[in-house]
Design an enzyme around this catalytic site. Structure first.
Site, mmCIF file in Angstrom:
data_model
loop_
_atom_site.group_PDB
_atom_site.id
_atom_site.type_symbol
_atom_site.label_atom_id
_atom_site.label_comp_id
_atom_site.label_asym_id
_atom_site.label_seq_id
_atom_site.Cartn_x
_atom_site.Cartn_y
_atom_site.Cartn_z
ATOM 1 N N HIS A 75 -33.942 -3.982 -6.347
ATOM 2 C CA HIS A 75 -32.776 -3.193 -5.935
ATOM 3 C C HIS A 75 -31.454 -3.775 -6.436
ATOM 4 O O HIS A 75 -30.394 -3.212 -6.151
ATOM 5 C CB HIS A 75 -32.730 -3.022 -4.405
ATOM 6 C CG HIS A 75 -33.818 -2.146 -3.888
ATOM 7 N ND1 HIS A 75 -34.276 -2.211 -2.590
ATOM 8 C CD2 HIS A 75 -34.570 -1.178 -4.494
ATOM 9 C CE1 HIS A 75 -35.256 -1.338 -2.406
ATOM 10 N NE2 HIS A 75 -35.437 -0.701 -3.559
ATOM 11 N N HIS B 111 -39.592 2.147 -7.754
ATOM 12 C CA HIS B 111 -39.270 3.147 -8.775
ATOM 13 C C HIS B 111 -37.772 3.283 -9.032
ATOM 14 O O HIS B 111 -37.348 4.231 -9.685
ATOM 15 C CB HIS B 111 -39.866 4.508 -8.402
ATOM 16 C CG HIS B 111 -39.337 5.074 -7.114
ATOM 17 N ND1 HIS B 111 -39.928 6.114 -6.453
ATOM 18 C CD2 HIS B 111 -38.269 4.744 -6.360
ATOM 19 C CE1 HIS B 111 -39.258 6.412 -5.364
ATOM 20 N NE2 HIS B 111 -38.241 5.600 -5.297
ATOM 21 N N ASN C 29 -40.678 -2.463 1.724
ATOM 22 C CA ASN C 29 -39.416 -3.205 1.683
ATOM 23 C C ASN C 29 -39.218 -4.012 2.958
ATOM 24 O O ASN C 29 -39.694 -3.618 4.020
ATOM 25 C CB ASN C 29 -38.242 -2.235 1.508
ATOM 26 C CG ASN C 29 -38.204 -1.629 0.124
ATOM 27 O OD1 ASN C 29 -38.532 -2.285 -0.853
ATOM 28 N ND2 ASN C 29 -37.813 -0.361 0.040
#
Length: 478
Positions: free
Chosen positions: A228, A192, A169
């Site tokens: 996200h 995930h 990230n």
């Protein structure tokens, strides 16, 4: 626009009739990892399809050597062909001849992450994670983009036909970096977070059946958005449309929430990572589409006044870096126990899809996963070329994104704003356009309500705190 896969050369394998395992050479960059490397080792030990040769590279070579020793212990409990693990002395050595490259690095240190959180907090901006968007995600990207650019050039020079999975990230910006620096790269970003809504749906089905019959892998969802900040507009299980049941579930828990924690984690982890899904449920109320990511991430894409100013009210926690430090120490102890034999390795399947993806790319059964890829039409309402998260089909021919459709108009506007900012940030760093950075930093929804002078001071402090790992041409951006 036609959506098509990135087609690569088909590989043919000469295998003995007695060995039906698929050979694959994996280069793991960040091979001293205490999290993702161990997950991969357990997954490979559980898998019965691959014969993997894993080369671990890390700037901390001792950590890579430790993981190679741990890998050998996992190989000893393999259900299929044991994987082999070696620690490579250089990035080039790890990459040469690799079929698959996995990237899992920490951009900077926990001390850097602590400043990413602490400085904005002092200016009235709390962050639950601080690794994707907001001031923390922005400055983390400044550190990480040059690192991923270096890795992309090395892949271009030493493994240009390899399939590349990025686990690091900020996912969107860094996957974009790989494609911008090496346009021919065959890379995707793996996350995930969508597992959370799939677990919810499996639990709904199990409650209705009166037994634990389904897991998250039984649930199919159509994913739309950016990493996200993802949403789903179709949900099915065993051929049944589960959207009506899920919407009924949301309405029933809209006020009190539904507690969700990661299986197998301890109480402290649950305190900082568990949520009540109240942010996701509220976003459904606002936009009419289920949110797929976890509340701690979702909250950071919207102004502080929406959720972050009252995390207790919304049932999630601001994860302190001090906890991450304690957790890392615990993982170090577990790793040492595995290395020495005090702890037994287990061939167990994680929540990750990486091994299934590798099997498909190497010629095994096709696989569908939600992944991050450049937008070539799979999300027509988001900017072309920006990194978006949708389902994709993995086969020996490559990775083909699935046409996901459009988000509700109001939500699409919010997502598009973030996608444009992420693409502009990447371009500014690669072009060494330091003058473009503060206006982009200032335009983030967490920062935009601040007085400009306060925002400038916060940006200057954050740059100063992380200047030891910034390229020289970015240090004067404030």
């Amino acid at each position: 626009m036609e959506v098509r896969p990135w087609v690569g050369a088909h590989r043919t394998f000469e295998m003995d009739d007695s060995d039906q395992h698929i050979p694959v050479s994996i280069a793991f960059i960040g091979g001293g990892s205490l999290n993702w490397a161990a997950e991969l080792m357990a997954d490979l030990a559980r898998d019965t399809r691959l014969r993997a040769n894993v080369r671990l590279f890390d700037i901390d070579h001792a950590a890579a050597r430790r993981n190679a020793e741990i890998g050998a212990r996992f190989a000893g409990v393999s259900r299929g062909a044991p994987a082999s693990y070696t620690a490579s002395a250089s990035l080039a050595e790890a990459l040469d001849g690799a079929d698959v490259v996995v990237i899992s690095i920490l951009p900077g240190s926990f001390d850097d992450m602590a400043q990413d959180i602490a400085i904005p907090a002092a200016f009235g901006i709390p962050q639950a994670v601080g690794d994707t968007v907001g001031p923390g995600g922005f400055v983390r990207a400044l550190r990480a983009i040059p690192m991923l650019a270096e890795i992309a050039r090395a892949i271009r020079d030493h493994a240009p036909r390899a399939h590349v999975c990025n686990l690091t990230n900020p996912m969107s910006v860094l996957t974009g970096t790989l494609h911008a620096v090496f346009p021919g790269i065959r890379a995707w970003g793996e996350c995930h977070e969508v597992t959370k809504i799939r677990r919810q749906v499996a639990q709904i089905a199990n409650d209705r059946a009166g037994e634990a019959h389904y897991g998250h892998r039984d649930v199919q969802v159509n994913v739309l958005g950016i990493n996200h900040f993802t949403f789903v507009n179709r949900i099915s299980l065993a051929g049944r449309d589960m959207m009506p049941a899920y919407l009924e579930f949301v309405r029933a828990h809209m006020q009190e929430g539904w507690v969700q924690t990661e299986p197998g984690k301890d109480e402290e982890h649950a305190r900082y990572f568990g949520t009540k899904n109240l942010v996701a449920f509220d976003l459904f109320r606002r936009f009419g589409i289920p949110a797929a990511a976890g509340d701690r991430h979702l909250a950071e894409f919207l102004p502080v006044s929406d959720y972050l100013n009252a995390p207790e009210r919304w049932g999630f926690a601001l994860t302190p870096v001090a906890y991450r430090v304690r957790d890392r120490e615990a993982k170090l102890q577990r790793a040492e126990a595995l290395r020495t034999g005090e702890r037994a390795p287990r061939a167990s399947r994680s929540d990750e899809a990486l091994v299934d993806q590798i099997v498909a790319l190497m010629g095994g059964e096709a696989h569908v996963s939600n992944v991050n890829l450049p937008n070539i039409g799979q999300m027509p309402d988001l900017p072309e070329g920006s990194i978006v998260e949708t389902n994709a089909v993995f086969t020996q021919g490559g990775v083909a994104p699935v046409c996901a459709g459009r988000l509700p108009a109001a939500l699409g506007t919010l997502v598009r704003d973030h996608a444009l900012r992420q693409a502009a940030l990447l371009r500014a760093v690669l072009d060494a356009d330091s003058a473009a950075l503060f206006p982009l930093f200032r335009s983030d929804p967490l920062v935009a309500p601040m007085p400009e002078q306060a925002a400038r001071e916060m940006f200057a402090q954050m740059l100063a705190a992380t200047s030891h790992v910034l390229p020289d041409d970015l240090k004067g951006a404030a």
